[in-house]
Structures are given as C-alpha cells and as structure tokens.
Write a protein that holds these residues in place. Structure first.
Motif, PDB file in Angstrom:
ATOM      1  N   TYR A  16      -3.422  15.473  17.611  1.00 14.62           N
ATOM      2  CA  TYR A  16      -3.993  15.680  16.285  1.00 14.62           C
ATOM      3  C   TYR A  16      -4.642  14.410  15.749  1.00 14.62           C
ATOM      4  O   TYR A  16      -4.169  13.306  16.002  1.00 14.62           O
ATOM      5  N   ASP A  17      -5.701  14.586  14.996  1.00 13.26           N
ATOM      6  CA  ASP A  17      -6.305  13.486  14.249  1.00 13.26           C
ATOM      7  C   ASP A  17      -5.777  13.554  12.825  1.00 13.26           C
ATOM      8  O   ASP A  17      -5.871  14.589  12.174  1.00 13.26           O
ATOM      9  N   TYR A  18      -5.210  12.451  12.366  1.00 11.06           N
ATOM     10  CA  TYR A  18      -4.627  12.397  11.036  1.00 11.06           C
ATOM     11  C   TYR A  18      -5.455  11.506  10.125  1.00 11.06           C
ATOM     12  O   TYR A  18      -6.122  10.579  10.577  1.00 11.06           O
ATOM     13  N   VAL A  19      -5.352  11.774   8.833  1.00 12.05           N
ATOM     14  CA  VAL A  19      -5.989  10.935   7.822  1.00 12.05           C
ATOM     15  C   VAL A  19      -4.978  10.737   6.696  1.00 12.05           C
ATOM     16  O   VAL A  19      -4.376  11.695   6.219  1.00 12.05           O
ATOM     17  N   ALA A  20      -4.791   9.485   6.313  1.00 13.12           N
ATOM     18  CA  ALA A  20      -3.922   9.164   5.184  1.00 13.12           C
ATOM     19  C   ALA A  20      -4.670   8.221   4.253  1.00 13.12           C
ATOM     20  O   ALA A  20      -5.420   7.355   4.700  1.00 13.12           O
ATOM     21  N   TRP A  24       0.853  -1.186   0.000  1.00 12.98           N
ATOM     22  CA  TRP A  24       0.000   0.000   0.000  1.00 12.98           C
ATOM     23  C   TRP A  24       0.886   1.232   0.000  1.00 12.98           C
ATOM     24  O   TRP A  24       1.736   1.396   0.874  1.00 12.98           O
ATOM     25  N   VAL A  25       0.699   2.110  -0.983  1.00 13.82           N
ATOM     26  CA  VAL A  25       1.485   3.343  -1.105  1.00 13.82           C
ATOM     27  C   VAL A  25       0.607   4.518  -0.692  1.00 13.82           C
ATOM     28  O   VAL A  25      -0.527   4.648  -1.161  1.00 13.82           O
ATOM     29  N   CYS A  26       1.140   5.375   0.190  1.00 14.55           N
ATOM     30  CA  CYS A  26       0.378   6.541   0.633  1.00 14.55           C
ATOM     31  C   CYS A  26       0.345   7.574  -0.489  1.00 14.55           C
ATOM     32  O   CYS A  26       1.384   7.984  -1.014  1.00 14.55           O
ATOM     33  N   ILE A  27      -0.860   7.979  -0.839  1.00 19.06           N
ATOM     34  CA  ILE A  27      -1.025   8.948  -1.914  1.00 19.06           C
ATOM     35  C   ILE A  27      -1.476  10.310  -1.396  1.00 19.06           C
ATOM     36  O   ILE A  27      -1.457  11.294  -2.126  1.00 19.06           O
ATOM     37  N   GLU A  28      -1.869  10.369  -0.112  1.00 19.35           N
ATOM     38  CA  GLU A  28      -2.341  11.628   0.456  1.00 19.35           C
ATOM     39  C   GLU A  28      -2.312  11.519   1.977  1.00 19.35           C
ATOM     40  O   GLU A  28      -2.667  10.488   2.541  1.00 19.35           O
ATOM     41  N   SER A  29      -1.850  12.597   2.649  1.00 22.81           N
ATOM     42  CA  SER A  29      -1.826  12.594   4.112  1.00 22.81           C
ATOM     43  C   SER A  29      -1.857  14.018   4.634  1.00 22.81           C
ATOM     44  O   SER A  29      -1.268  14.914   4.036  1.00 22.81           O
ATOM     45  N   ASN A  30      -2.552  14.209   5.752  1.00 21.47           N
ATOM     46  CA  ASN A  30      -2.533  15.518   6.403  1.00 21.47           C
ATOM     47  C   ASN A  30      -1.579  15.539   7.592  1.00 21.47           C
ATOM     48  O   ASN A  30      -1.569  16.479   8.363  1.00 21.47           O
ATOM     49  N   GLN A  31      -0.759  14.497   7.746  1.00 18.88           N
ATOM     50  CA  GLN A  31       0.152  14.413   8.881  1.00 18.88           C
ATOM     51  C   GLN A  31       1.452  15.146   8.577  1.00 18.88           C
ATOM     52  O   GLN A  31       2.323  14.645   7.895  1.00 18.88           O
ATOM     53  N   THR A  32       1.568  16.363   9.091  1.00 19.88           N
ATOM     54  CA  THR A  32       2.820  17.113   9.014  1.00 19.88           C
ATOM     55  C   THR A  32       3.013  17.755  10.381  1.00 19.88           C
ATOM     56  O   THR A  32       2.266  18.641  10.774  1.00 19.88           O
ATOM     57  N   ASP A  33       3.969  17.285  11.117  1.00 22.45           N
ATOM     58  CA  ASP A  33       4.223  17.807  12.458  1.00 22.45           C
ATOM     59  C   ASP A  33       5.708  17.743  12.756  1.00 22.45           C
ATOM     60  O   ASP A  33       6.505  17.336  11.923  1.00 22.45           O
ATOM     61  N   LYS A  34       6.075  18.099  13.973  1.00 20.00           N
ATOM     62  CA  LYS A  34       7.490  18.182  14.315  1.00 20.00           C
ATOM     63  C   LYS A  34       8.184  16.826  14.350  1.00 20.00           C
ATOM     64  O   LYS A  34       9.393  16.743  14.248  1.00 20.00           O
ATOM     65  N   TYR A  57       7.305  13.984  12.375  1.00 22.27           N
ATOM     66  CA  TYR A  57       7.258  13.145  11.190  1.00 22.27           C
ATOM     67  C   TYR A  57       6.562  13.908  10.075  1.00 22.27           C
ATOM     68  O   TYR A  57       5.609  14.630  10.316  1.00 22.27           O
ATOM     69  N   GLU A  58       7.027  13.749   8.870  1.00 24.78           N
ATOM     70  CA  GLU A  58       6.469  14.496   7.746  1.00 24.78           C
ATOM     71  C   GLU A  58       5.254  13.824   7.129  1.00 24.78           C
ATOM     72  O   GLU A  58       4.708  14.320   6.172  1.00 24.78           O
ATOM     73  N   GLY A  59       4.838  12.717   7.650  1.00 29.37           N
ATOM     74  CA  GLY A  59       3.609  12.090   7.165  1.00 29.37           C
ATOM     75  C   GLY A  59       3.877  10.827   6.386  1.00 29.37           C
ATOM     76  O   GLY A  59       5.008  10.495   6.062  1.00 29.37           O
ATOM     77  N   PHE A  60       2.825  10.109   6.126  1.00 31.32           N
ATOM     78  CA  PHE A  60       2.920   8.884   5.344  1.00 31.32           C
ATOM     79  C   PHE A  60       3.064   9.182   3.861  1.00 31.32           C
ATOM     80  O   PHE A  60       3.394   8.294   3.089  1.00 31.32           O
ATOM     81  N   ALA A  61       2.775  10.411   3.418  1.00 27.29           N
ATOM     82  CA  ALA A  61       2.798  10.723   1.988  1.00 27.29           C
ATOM     83  C   ALA A  61       4.136  10.315   1.387  1.00 27.29           C
ATOM     84  O   ALA A  61       5.194  10.679   1.879  1.00 27.29           O
ATOM     85  N   GLY A  62       4.075   9.542   0.337  1.00 22.81           N
ATOM     86  CA  GLY A  62       5.286   9.055  -0.321  1.00 22.81           C
ATOM     87  C   GLY A  62       5.858   7.804   0.304  1.00 22.81           C
ATOM     88  O   GLY A  62       6.813   7.238  -0.207  1.00 22.81           O
ATOM     89  N   GLY A  66     -12.469  -0.474  -2.899  1.00 24.96           N
ATOM     90  CA  GLY A  66     -11.659  -0.882  -4.049  1.00 24.96           C
ATOM     91  C   GLY A  66     -10.215  -1.064  -3.629  1.00 24.96           C
ATOM     92  O   GLY A  66      -9.923  -1.814  -2.708  1.00 24.96           O
ATOM     93  N   ASN A  67      -9.310  -0.320  -4.291  1.00 26.88           N
ATOM     94  CA  ASN A  67      -7.892  -0.424  -3.934  1.00 26.88           C
ATOM     95  C   ASN A  67      -7.408   0.795  -3.132  1.00 26.88           C
ATOM     96  O   ASN A  67      -6.214   1.057  -3.067  1.00 26.88           O
ATOM     97  N   ILE A  68      -8.336   1.529  -2.519  1.00 21.48           N
ATOM     98  CA  ILE A  68      -7.991   2.701  -1.707  1.00 21.48           C
ATOM     99  C   ILE A  68      -8.356   2.426  -0.247  1.00 21.48           C
ATOM    100  O   ILE A  68      -9.485   2.034   0.057  1.00 21.48           O
ATOM    101  N   MET A  69      -7.382   2.627   0.626  1.00 22.98           N
ATOM    102  CA  MET A  69      -7.599   2.483   2.061  1.00 22.98           C
ATOM    103  C   MET A  69      -7.455   3.859   2.701  1.00 22.98           C
ATOM    104  O   MET A  69      -6.470   4.564   2.463  1.00 22.98           O
ATOM    105  N   THR A  70      -8.432   4.240   3.510  1.00 23.20           N
ATOM    106  CA  THR A  70      -8.368   5.477   4.277  1.00 23.20           C
ATOM    107  C   THR A  70      -8.102   5.110   5.726  1.00 23.20           C
ATOM    108  O   THR A  70      -8.812   4.286   6.308  1.00 23.20           O
ATOM    109  N   TYR A  71      -7.054   5.702   6.289  1.00 28.26           N
ATOM    110  CA  TYR A  71      -6.619   5.401   7.652  1.00 28.26           C
ATOM    111  C   TYR A  71      -6.723   6.683   8.474  1.00 28.26           C
ATOM    112  O   TYR A  71      -6.006   7.647   8.219  1.00 28.26           O
TER     113      TYR A  71
END
Length: 173
Positions: A163-167, A45-55, A57-62, A138-143
C-alpha cells in the motif's frame, strides 16, 4: 614588438583561464550519491491525518514524531549513520508531554531517521521502517510512504506492504 606583447598577454590569459576552469571543476563536490536536504525536520510533528489503517498498525494519526539534529552510528545494518528521533504513539493527545522528550533521553532502543533530499526514512530500533518522500508547506509536512519489515540481524528487507500511505503532520514546536 607591441603585437608580440599583446599576443603573449593573450596567450597567458588563455592559459590562466584554462587552468582555473580545470581547477574549479576538479574541486567541485559531487553530492549525487549523498544528496543534502535543505528541509529542516527538527522539532515536534503531530500527525493530523493519515490513510494508514492495516492489520499491522492503525496509522500515524494521533501519533507524534520528534526529530533531533544529532547523529548516531548504529552497529546494526552495516553501521548506518542516522539522526535521532522518537515516535510517540498517541502523542497528539498530550502535546505538553511531548515537550519533555530530549535528545539525552534517546538511546538505541528508540527510532532514527535519514533525510536525503526529500526522501525520508524513519526506522525503529529493529530496523523496520517507513520509507517515502516528504513535502513541507509552512508548518504542514506531507509524508507519502510505504512500510517495510526488516530482519535486523541480516540487514535485509523481509516484506514491504503493497500500500501507498499518506500522512500529514503539523509542526507544533
């Protein structure tokens, strides 16, 4: 005589139904304490979108998560049983490399996960973790998750980010 025979048969029938009802209820399995999941995470599973940007960790994106269906039992945190996975930082940049990760490459320095119903916990070898819920279409997982810091020797949480994150992840294999 016929009436007594019918009454006797009826009573035997009621006794059998009562016995079967008690037996079937007694044999039922109660999974409310350990809910099973019908969701299948096995694969890449490859992260295609994330709102997790904090001191921290830069997020699951990528990044990529590679889930296996093989369990292990850790000697940390009371001997938790989980399944094996890899968190590959920057893994989305080279999806061909992700296919080279196998369950035989995994050791206790890598990540693990627990899936109970739609509740997913992904933890690092030091037991810091992402904990939340997933949905798959389908082939998209929202976490939707929170990140927690844990003390691995005492097995206690030291901090939970507020914070509540979504990826969103896309399954590529």
């Amino acid at each position: 005589m016929v009436l007594k025979t019918k009454k006797l048969r009826w009573n035997i029938f009621l006794i059998m139904v009562s016995f079967l009802s008690v037996t079937l209820v007694g044999c039922s399995k109660d999974d409310k304490d350990n809910p099973k999941s019908n969701l299948d995470l096995t694969g890449i599973w490859v992260c295609i979108e994330s709102n997790q940007t904090d001191k921290y960790y830069e997020g699951f994106a990528g990044d990529a998560l590679i889930f296996f269906d093989q369990t292990f039992k850790s000697d940390i945190n009371g001997g938790t049983t989980a399944k094996k996975c890899f968190l590959v930082y920057g893994g989305a940049n080279n999806t061909n490399e992700l296919k080279n990760y196998t369950v035989s490459d995994w050791d206790d320095e890598y990540e693990g996960y627990i899936l109970e119903g739609n509740k997913l916990t992904v933890f690092e070898s030091d037991w810091d973790r992402w904990i939340g819920t997933i949905s798959i279409s389908g082939n998209i997982m929202t976490y939707s998750f929170k990140y927690q810091d844990w003390n691995w020797t005492s097995g206690t949480m030291t901090e939970e980010e507020p914070y509540d994150y979504v990826a969103k992840f896309q399954k590529i294999q």
